[in-house]
Design a protein around this motif. Structure first.
Motif, PDB file in Angstrom:
ATOM      1  N   GLN A 180     -20.452   3.195 -36.436  1.00 24.30           N
ATOM      2  CA  GLN A 180     -21.189   3.865 -37.444  1.00 24.30           C
ATOM      3  C   GLN A 180     -21.311   2.943 -38.593  1.00 24.30           C
ATOM      4  O   GLN A 180     -22.016   3.393 -39.554  1.00 24.30           O
ATOM      5  N   ALA A 181     -20.985   1.549 -38.574  1.00 23.78           N
ATOM      6  CA  ALA A 181     -21.012   0.728 -39.695  1.00 23.78           C
ATOM      7  C   ALA A 181     -22.412   0.201 -40.094  1.00 23.78           C
ATOM      8  O   ALA A 181     -23.319  -0.102 -39.082  1.00 23.78           O
ATOM      9  N   LEU A 182     -22.829   0.215 -41.356  1.00 21.49           N
ATOM     10  CA  LEU A 182     -24.106  -0.425 -41.799  1.00 21.49           C
ATOM     11  C   LEU A 182     -23.784  -1.947 -42.123  1.00 21.49           C
ATOM     12  O   LEU A 182     -22.998  -1.751 -43.199  1.00 21.49           O
ATOM     13  N   VAL A 183     -24.028  -2.994 -41.613  1.00 17.75           N
ATOM     14  CA  VAL A 183     -23.493  -4.101 -41.907  1.00 17.75           C
ATOM     15  C   VAL A 183     -24.954  -4.954 -42.452  1.00 17.75           C
ATOM     16  O   VAL A 183     -25.823  -5.088 -41.892  1.00 17.75           O
ATOM     17  N   CYS A 184     -24.770  -5.880 -43.429  1.00 15.72           N
ATOM     18  CA  CYS A 184     -25.880  -6.452 -43.950  1.00 15.72           C
ATOM     19  C   CYS A 184     -25.651  -8.142 -43.760  1.00 15.72           C
ATOM     20  O   CYS A 184     -24.633  -8.438 -43.329  1.00 15.72           O
ATOM     21  N   HIS A 185     -26.694  -8.693 -43.529  1.00 12.04           N
ATOM     22  CA  HIS A 185     -26.813  -9.979 -43.163  1.00 12.04           C
ATOM     23  C   HIS A 185     -27.654 -10.790 -44.062  1.00 12.04           C
ATOM     24  O   HIS A 185     -28.792 -10.458 -44.421  1.00 12.04           O
ATOM     25  N   GLY A 186     -27.587 -12.264 -44.307  1.00 13.25           N
ATOM     26  CA  GLY A 186     -28.638 -12.955 -44.833  1.00 13.25           C
ATOM     27  C   GLY A 186     -29.513 -13.676 -44.044  1.00 13.25           C
ATOM     28  O   GLY A 186     -29.597 -13.012 -42.725  1.00 13.25           O
ATOM     29  N   ASP A 187     -30.411 -14.564 -44.213  1.00  9.64           N
ATOM     30  CA  ASP A 187     -31.426 -15.025 -43.290  1.00  9.64           C
ATOM     31  C   ASP A 187     -30.756 -16.007 -42.046  1.00  9.64           C
ATOM     32  O   ASP A 187     -29.542 -16.329 -42.090  1.00  9.64           O
ATOM     33  N   LEU A 188     -31.448 -15.640 -40.861  1.00 10.31           N
ATOM     34  CA  LEU A 188     -31.021 -16.206 -39.926  1.00 10.31           C
ATOM     35  C   LEU A 188     -30.700 -17.839 -39.896  1.00 10.31           C
ATOM     36  O   LEU A 188     -29.798 -18.362 -39.236  1.00 10.31           O
ATOM     37  N   MET A 209     -26.344  -0.699 -36.646  1.00 13.36           N
ATOM     38  CA  MET A 209     -26.964  -0.780 -38.111  1.00 13.36           C
ATOM     39  C   MET A 209     -26.956  -2.147 -38.693  1.00 13.36           C
ATOM     40  O   MET A 209     -26.172  -2.325 -39.793  1.00 13.36           O
ATOM     41  N   LEU A 210     -27.657  -3.210 -38.108  1.00 13.16           N
ATOM     42  CA  LEU A 210     -27.210  -4.523 -38.530  1.00 13.16           C
ATOM     43  C   LEU A 210     -28.487  -4.891 -39.310  1.00 13.16           C
ATOM     44  O   LEU A 210     -29.693  -5.009 -38.773  1.00 13.16           O
ATOM     45  N   ARG A 211     -28.515  -4.976 -40.754  1.00 10.14           N
ATOM     46  CA  ARG A 211     -29.560  -4.908 -41.334  1.00 10.14           C
ATOM     47  C   ARG A 211     -29.779  -6.247 -42.272  1.00 10.14           C
ATOM     48  O   ARG A 211     -28.720  -6.587 -42.792  1.00 10.14           O
ATOM     49  N   GLY A 212     -30.968  -6.841 -42.516  1.00  9.52           N
ATOM     50  CA  GLY A 212     -31.316  -8.080 -43.516  1.00  9.52           C
ATOM     51  C   GLY A 212     -31.350  -7.782 -44.945  1.00  9.52           C
ATOM     52  O   GLY A 212     -32.458  -7.989 -45.209  1.00  9.52           O
ATOM     53  N   TYR A 213     -30.389  -7.068 -45.608  1.00  5.85           N
ATOM     54  CA  TYR A 213     -30.500  -7.070 -46.696  1.00  5.85           C
ATOM     55  C   TYR A 213     -29.856  -8.240 -47.397  1.00  5.85           C
ATOM     56  O   TYR A 213     -28.636  -8.177 -47.545  1.00  5.85           O
ATOM     57  N   ALA A 216     -28.008 -11.324 -53.265  1.00 10.39           N
ATOM     58  CA  ALA A 216     -26.916 -10.326 -53.880  1.00 10.39           C
ATOM     59  C   ALA A 216     -27.295  -8.989 -53.769  1.00 10.39           C
ATOM     60  O   ALA A 216     -26.625  -8.297 -54.266  1.00 10.39           O
ATOM     61  N   PHE A 217     -28.658  -8.598 -53.506  1.00 14.22           N
ATOM     62  CA  PHE A 217     -28.823  -7.225 -53.213  1.00 14.22           C
ATOM     63  C   PHE A 217     -28.033  -6.696 -52.132  1.00 14.22           C
ATOM     64  O   PHE A 217     -27.556  -5.598 -52.393  1.00 14.22           O
ATOM     65  N   GLY A 218     -27.868  -7.551 -51.234  1.00 14.51           N
ATOM     66  CA  GLY A 218     -26.948  -6.871 -50.316  1.00 14.51           C
ATOM     67  C   GLY A 218     -25.524  -6.869 -50.535  1.00 14.51           C
ATOM     68  O   GLY A 218     -24.715  -6.017 -50.425  1.00 14.51           O
ATOM     69  N   HIS A 219     -25.000  -7.798 -51.515  1.00 13.93           N
ATOM     70  CA  HIS A 219     -23.811  -7.823 -51.966  1.00 13.93           C
ATOM     71  C   HIS A 219     -23.678  -6.393 -52.889  1.00 13.93           C
ATOM     72  O   HIS A 219     -22.431  -5.658 -52.780  1.00 13.93           O
ATOM     73  N   LEU A 220     -24.593  -6.214 -53.656  1.00 11.67           N
ATOM     74  CA  LEU A 220     -24.311  -4.850 -54.454  1.00 11.67           C
ATOM     75  C   LEU A 220     -24.315  -3.680 -53.723  1.00 11.67           C
ATOM     76  O   LEU A 220     -23.701  -2.782 -53.859  1.00 11.67           O
ATOM     77  N   LEU A 221     -25.193  -3.656 -52.629  1.00  9.11           N
ATOM     78  CA  LEU A 221     -25.019  -2.451 -51.651  1.00  9.11           C
ATOM     79  C   LEU A 221     -23.634  -2.370 -51.324  1.00  9.11           C
ATOM     80  O   LEU A 221     -22.937  -1.283 -51.035  1.00  9.11           O
ATOM     81  N   VAL A 222     -23.052  -3.576 -50.799  1.00  9.57           N
ATOM     82  CA  VAL A 222     -21.787  -3.515 -50.167  1.00  9.57           C
ATOM     83  C   VAL A 222     -20.429  -2.873 -51.252  1.00  9.57           C
ATOM     84  O   VAL A 222     -19.805  -2.049 -51.146  1.00  9.57           O
ATOM     85  N   LEU A 223     -20.807  -3.661 -52.386  1.00  6.70           N
ATOM     86  CA  LEU A 223     -19.658  -3.405 -53.597  1.00  6.70           C
ATOM     87  C   LEU A 223     -20.032  -2.000 -54.150  1.00  6.70           C
ATOM     88  O   LEU A 223     -18.820  -1.514 -54.513  1.00  6.70           O
ATOM     89  N   SER A 224     -20.999  -1.339 -54.022  1.00  7.18           N
ATOM     90  CA  SER A 224     -21.069   0.030 -54.205  1.00  7.18           C
ATOM     91  C   SER A 224     -21.010   0.940 -53.243  1.00  7.18           C
ATOM     92  O   SER A 224     -21.336   2.198 -53.495  1.00  7.18           O
ATOM     93  N   GLY A 225     -20.617   0.660 -52.166  1.00  5.86           N
ATOM     94  CA  GLY A 225     -20.226   1.778 -51.240  1.00  5.86           C
ATOM     95  C   GLY A 225     -21.468   2.020 -50.234  1.00  5.86           C
ATOM     96  O   GLY A 225     -21.303   2.952 -49.425  1.00  5.86           O
TER      97      GLY A 225
END
Length: 283
Positions: A180-188, A209-213, A216-225
């Motif tokens: 059920q995890a939403l995991v972000c990643h950078g450019d391939l 749910m592997l998403r290309g956010y 640091a926008f992706g960083h903020l998503l993780v740090l804010s939960g």
């Protein structure tokens, strides 16, 4: 934490010191963090009037740059230099500015992280301002000017959005955290540059749910939960400095791999259970 061979070279980001002299006192951290926020305010004043109305140039390394990048970094440097004239400053656009001989403190600045997004009119670029003491990140701010969002935090002081203290996401329900995890990643292509394409392949097979956010926008998503974890590869020091201190302060974990004598970094961070599950993936 035992990691699979896919994550060879990754280690825990620097933990807080448990004895001896503290890297930074609480009072000094509050003053420095307030300065980082002020620097981001001044950067916004240079960035937002130019958003969607500025020409894009290409630097020698092939990356894009705009006058907004340069103007914002000049504004950030001015705020920091006025508050702490003895501190060193390293920025993406203007390089290293040495502080007082033997200075322990160095600010690391990325005026626009996500210049590609900025140049294309996508409002998910950020400004990053971090302070390192003895080369250990101790505080920093991630600012999203175009959407008026910002988080900041310090070693021992937590991570906050305004007055709200933030935490990484709780472990997803169920016996398998990645289900059920939403995991972000950078450019391939950054996985390729870091030699980590097998990591992306393993993630794409296991994480629904592997998403290309990216950036640091992706960083903020993780740090804010909002997202559970992120892997971001082939970063420069100014891309990674803030995020090397924040995950632990938000109740999570951060793994780092340094390459090219510290000039390139790869990060895996977020909810401890999800980071553990990702770090255990096999090819």
């Amino acid at each position: 934490m035992t990691l699979s061979p896919l994550f060879a070279g990754f280690r825990e980001a620097e933990p807080p010191r448990t004895g001896g002299e503290a890297l930074i006192s609480p009072d000094a951290a509050r003053l420095a963090l307030a300065t980082a926020h002020a620097a981001c305010d001044h950067a916004r004043a240079e960035i937002l009037p130019r958003f969607r109305r500025v020409a894009v140039e290409t630097k020698g390394d092939g990356s894009p740059v705009t006058e907004a990048d340069r103007a914002a970094e000049r504004a950030i440097r001015k705020v920091i230099a006025e508050a702490f004239p003895e501190d060193a400053i390293l920025g993406e656009e203007y390089g290293n500015e040495a502080g007082r001989s033997g200075a322990r403190r160095r600010w690391v600045v990325d005026p626009i992280d996500g210049t590609i997004a900025f140049a294309r009119g996508i409002p998910l670029f950020t400004t990053l301002v971090a302070l390192l003491v003895d080369d250990v990140p101790v505080l920093g701010v991630i600012d999203l000017p175009a959407v008026d969002d910002r988080i900041g935090g310090s070693l021992g002081g937590g991570v906050h959005r305004g007055e709200t203290r933030l935490r990484v996401a709780d472990a997803p329900a169920g016996p398998e955290p990645l289900d059920q995890a939403l995991v972000c990643h950078g450019d391939l292509f950054c996985f390729d540059l870091a030699g980590l394409r097998p990591v992306h392949t393993a993630l794409s097979r296991r994480v629904r749910m592997l998403r290309g956010y990216t950036d640091a926008f992706g960083h903020l998503l993780v740090l804010s939960g909002a997202a559970d974890a992120m892997i971001d590869c082939d970063l420069n020091p100014w891309d990674a400095a803030v995020t090397r201190v924040h995950p632990r302060e938000a109740g999570g974990r951060c793994l780092v791999r340094e390459r090219e004598d510290g000039r390139k970094l790869d990060l895996l961070f977020g909810s401890a259970a999800v980071v553990q599950a990702i770090g255990s993936l096999e090819s």
